[in-house]
Scaffold this motif. Structure first.
Motif, PDB file in Angstrom:
ATOM      1  N   VAL A 217      94.338  73.348  31.529  1.00 51.56           N
ATOM      2  CA  VAL A 217      94.331  71.958  31.200  1.00 51.56           C
ATOM      3  C   VAL A 217      93.175  71.161  30.324  1.00 51.56           C
ATOM      4  CG1 VAL A 217      95.313  69.657  31.869  1.00 51.56           C
ATOM      5  CG2 VAL A 217      96.243  71.550  32.841  1.00 51.56           C
TER       6      VAL A 217
ATOM      7  N   THR B 262      97.704  65.190  34.278  1.00 48.98           N
ATOM      8  CA  THR B 262      98.027  66.358  34.897  1.00 48.98           C
ATOM      9  C   THR B 262      96.533  66.878  35.885  1.00 48.98           C
ATOM     10  OG1 THR B 262      99.168  67.244  33.210  1.00 48.98           O
ATOM     11  CG2 THR B 262      98.547  68.972  34.790  1.00 48.98           C
TER      12      THR B 262
ATOM     13  N   TYR C 265     103.648  66.359  34.796  1.00 46.89           N
ATOM     14  CA  TYR C 265     103.015  65.740  33.717  1.00 46.89           C
ATOM     15  C   TYR C 265     102.459  66.984  32.621  1.00 46.89           C
ATOM     16  CZ  TYR C 265     101.951  61.114  35.987  1.00 46.89           C
ATOM     17  OH  TYR C 265     101.920  59.903  35.975  1.00 46.89           O
ATOM     18  N   GLU C 266     102.590  68.155  33.127  1.00 45.17           N
ATOM     19  CA  GLU C 266     102.055  69.018  31.993  1.00 45.17           C
ATOM     20  C   GLU C 266     102.998  69.550  31.286  1.00 45.17           C
ATOM     21  OE1 GLU C 266      99.583  73.417  32.097  1.00 45.17           O
ATOM     22  OE2 GLU C 266     101.515  73.342  33.304  1.00 45.17           O
TER      23      GLU C 266
ATOM     24  N   TYR D  75     101.778  66.977  39.233  1.00 47.79           N
ATOM     25  CA  TYR D  75     100.877  67.764  38.213  1.00 47.79           C
ATOM     26  C   TYR D  75     101.793  68.799  37.089  1.00 47.79           C
ATOM     27  CZ  TYR D  75     101.325  72.025  41.031  1.00 47.79           C
ATOM     28  OH  TYR D  75     101.781  73.051  41.660  1.00 47.79           O
ATOM     29  N   LYS D  76     102.858  69.348  37.748  1.00 47.92           N
ATOM     30  CA  LYS D  76     103.579  70.166  36.936  1.00 47.92           C
ATOM     31  C   LYS D  76     104.372  69.389  36.003  1.00 47.92           C
ATOM     32  CE  LYS D  76     106.184  72.166  40.245  1.00 47.92           C
ATOM     33  NZ  LYS D  76     107.035  73.212  41.149  1.00 47.92           N
TER      34      LYS D  76
END
Length: 659
Positions: free
Chosen positions: A192, A171, A148-149, A145-146
């Motif tokens: 997000v 994310t 992707y952000e 997730y980190k």
């Protein structure tokens, strides 16, 4: 040439008696010479032994070392020192083993960590590439997730809104796999979702903005030459027995024009730049990519890595540490690289043609820079070589061959350490031929180091061979300067050229800084010829001697020869001692009065680092000098040196990363 190998060769040479040397000398072809040396080395146990443990250590994949380096990188990252963190994460990536899934996972984490540094340093595309590599190497699902952000933010920064929206959505999807607490996950999710909502309503998020290609473009002056496509059609190649193949202007060529652009046929990077420059294209690295098998080289991107791994580095990966340890020179390593970058079957398919090839004067078909035949036909001066010189190079070729046999370059056969197959001996003979031609036809590849102020410092980063550039003869007063973009060479004029003027470059000694005797001695020792350029034939003065001169060399309006007058003369006409015609000096002297202010203007631009602005001013100044003066003349050569400096600034340049 190569001290460590030289010691080994001395032992071998001293083991041979006069009869042995006569036998070696009388072999009809080079294949037999290579076979003879190989048999002597192995049958009499005089061979050079490779220390396998030393070779393994040199390869340098080291897991324990990687974990320590990674800690150092993290320490700097936590201090917000992204430049140092980038450096240490990159070193860890180069040394990280790639032999187990656990190490590949560790490599993915290193790529992800480095992408954070690149993001903060605003190298957004490099950060995106590292994030993709992290995913390809099984980056842990709970951490995705980190990154992707981070990828989404990089895409936003480069105005690729559609792709940014997709990454923000990814994310959200991967947050469920994270180990975040419920509270932190909800907060992250809310942030997000706001970005997703904003981008979903943005009409510009329907597509990505096309990125501009910022690659430098260098254009040839005029059109490409029909017969020599790397050169301009304003240049022609001629042949005579005194000069050999040489270049001349086929029409007038102004100052500062690009007359040749040529990709290297083969290049080798100096060992000490193995981590700072791409081993394939020589570009300065910000985020190096590793070789899967060694830590000796690095690549700028996947395309360069693929080229190397599918050709030369597939064989050299294990060889190069040993060769470097024997202090073998770059030009000699190029002789091997010419072989390893093409498969065995390529060379065996042209063996018959090479055997029939006569000494080349002028080609009847297009002279392509990437055609091996054109490289092969460059001068070797075999007829002038002593038997000891040939023996030395044949021994080195055999040593290369012995190392190459340990790779998969040749098909395996029984008793392969005891004798050479015909194909192996043929490759050895080609390496010997390369060693001879590269002595006279290899070129240094340079880079301008970034420094404070107006000082430029050029450093030698590797070597290359260029079949077309090699056709240009030497002059102690050259009319061109060459510089490099990656491994490609660009050649530009540094003075006006008239029709049929020789187009020459410089092999080292310049008339303004070295006496005629010094130049002649250097050229005879290194290149085996006596220079007959105009600076040598007229024994031009050194720069400091020109500086003390109080005379002007005005160009005769009739025959173009020099009319020497005192700089303090009040006369407005002067008679030529060659054609005895008078020249009106008024216009010449009037023009020369303007040159000082033009030169001062150009120097101010150079002092500010604005070489592109200074170059046209200096070029126009050289055009004026060419029209009114005859070399050698102090101001002319001062201006010419300034033009060279401006042109060299267009080449490879080492830039600092700014925080």
């Amino acid at each position: 040439m190569h001290k460590s190998f030289l010691n080994e060769h001395t032992k071998f040479r001293d083991s041979l008696n006069t009869e042995d040397l006569d036998k070696f000398s009388n072999f009809f072809n080079d294949k037999d010479k290579i076979k003879y040396i190989y048999e002597r080395l192995y049958n009499e146990s005089i061979k050079i032994d490779i220390d396998e443990s030393q070779q393994s250590r040199a390869i340098g994949k080291n897991g324990t070392k990687v974990l320590e380096i990674k800690k150092t990188g993290t320490k700097y990252f936590q201090k917000s020192d992204n430049i140092q963190a980038l450096h240490w994460y990159s070193i860890a990536i180069l040394y990280c083993p790639q032999v187990t899934n656990d190490w590949l996972k560790q490599l993915s984490i290193l790529y992800a960590n480095r992408s954070a540094c690149l993001y903060h340093l605003k190298f957004y595309d490099l950060a995106i590439a590292d994030i993709q590599r992290a995913f390809e190497h099984e980056y842990p699902n709970e951490l995705r997730y980190k990154v992707y952000e981070r990828k989404a933010k990089c895409l936003l920064a480069t105005n690729r809104l559609k792709s940014a929206l997709e990454s923000f959505k990814a994310t959200l999807q991967t947050l469920d796999d994270s180990n975040l607490s419920l509270e932190k996950r909800r907060k992250w999710q809310l942030d997000v979702q706001i970005m997703v909502a904003m981008l979903s309503q943005d009409k510009n998020a329907k597509k990505d903005v096309e990125l501009k290609n910022n690659k430098d473009s260098h254009k040839l002056y005029g059109a490409p030459n029909d017969l020599y496509p790397a050169a301009t059609n304003a240049m022609k190649i001629e042949y005579n027995s005194l000069e050999g193949r040489h270049a001349r202007a086929s029409r007038n060529i102004p100052v500062g024009k690009v007359i040749l652009i040529e990709k290297a046929y083969a290049s080798v990077l100096l060992q000490k730049y193995g981590h700072s420059h791409c081993t394939n294209c020589f570009n300065k690295l910000i985020a190096p990519l590793p070789c899967p098998g060694c830590s000796n080289v690095a690549f700028c991107d996947e395309s360069c890595k693929e080229v190397a791994m599918k050709s030369y580095h597939a064989f050299e990966c294990l060889m190069m540490p040993t060769l470097f340890s024997h202090e073998i020179s770059i030009s000699c390593l190029i002789a091997l690289r010419i072989i390893t970058q093409k498969p065995l079957k390529y060379f065996t398919s042209i063996e018959f043609y090479l055997n029939k090839l006569q000494e080349s004067k002028l080609p009847s078909i297009k002279y392509e820079p990437n055609d091996y035949i054109n490289l092969y036909s460059l001068v070797t001066h075999r007829e002038s070589r002593s038997i000891h010189d040939i023996l030395h190079r044949a021994h080195l070729a055999t040593y290369f061959l012995w190392n190459l046999k340990k790779t998969n370059y040749f098909p395996k056969h029984d008793n392969e350490n005891e004798f050479l197959t015909d194909d192996e001996a043929f490759i050895g003979s080609l390496i010997l031929h390369h060693l001879e031609l590269l002595q006279f036809n290899a070129f240094e590849v340079s880079e301008i180091q970034d420094s404070s102020g107006n000082d430029q410092h050029s450093i030698f980063i590797g070597g290359s061979v260029y079949p077309t550039l090699a056709l240009l003869n030497h002059s102690c007063n050259p009319c061109v300067v060459r510089y490099h973009k990656g491994t490609s060479v660009i050649v530009q004029t540094i003075r006006e050229l008239d029709v049929d003027d020789p187009i020459t470059e410089n092999y080292g000694p310049m008339f303004a800084f070295h006496t005629k005797d010094e130049r002649q001695n250097t050229l005879k020792k290194r290149y085996w010829f006596e220079c007959h350029c105009i600076a040598c034939s007229q024994d031009w003065p050194l720069y400091n001697e020109m500086e003390m001169s109080r005379s002007l060399r005005i160009k005769c309006s009739n025959c173009k020869n020099a009319i020497t007058i005192s700089s303090e003369s009040m006369d407005f006409t002067a008679k030529c001692n060659i054609c005895f015609k008078s020249t009106n000096l008024f216009e010449d002297l009037k023009v020369l009065q303007k040159t000082e202010s033009l030169f001062s203007e150009a120097k101010i631009c150079m002092g500010n680092g604005d070489y592109l602005k200074a170059l046209p001013i200096l070029s126009s100044l050289l055009t004026l000098f060419h029209k009114h003066l005859v070399q050698p003349f102090k101001d002319y050569h001062l201006c010419q040196e300034a033009v060279k400096k401006c042109i060299l600034a267009l080449g490879n340049k080492q830039k600092r990363i700014i925080k």
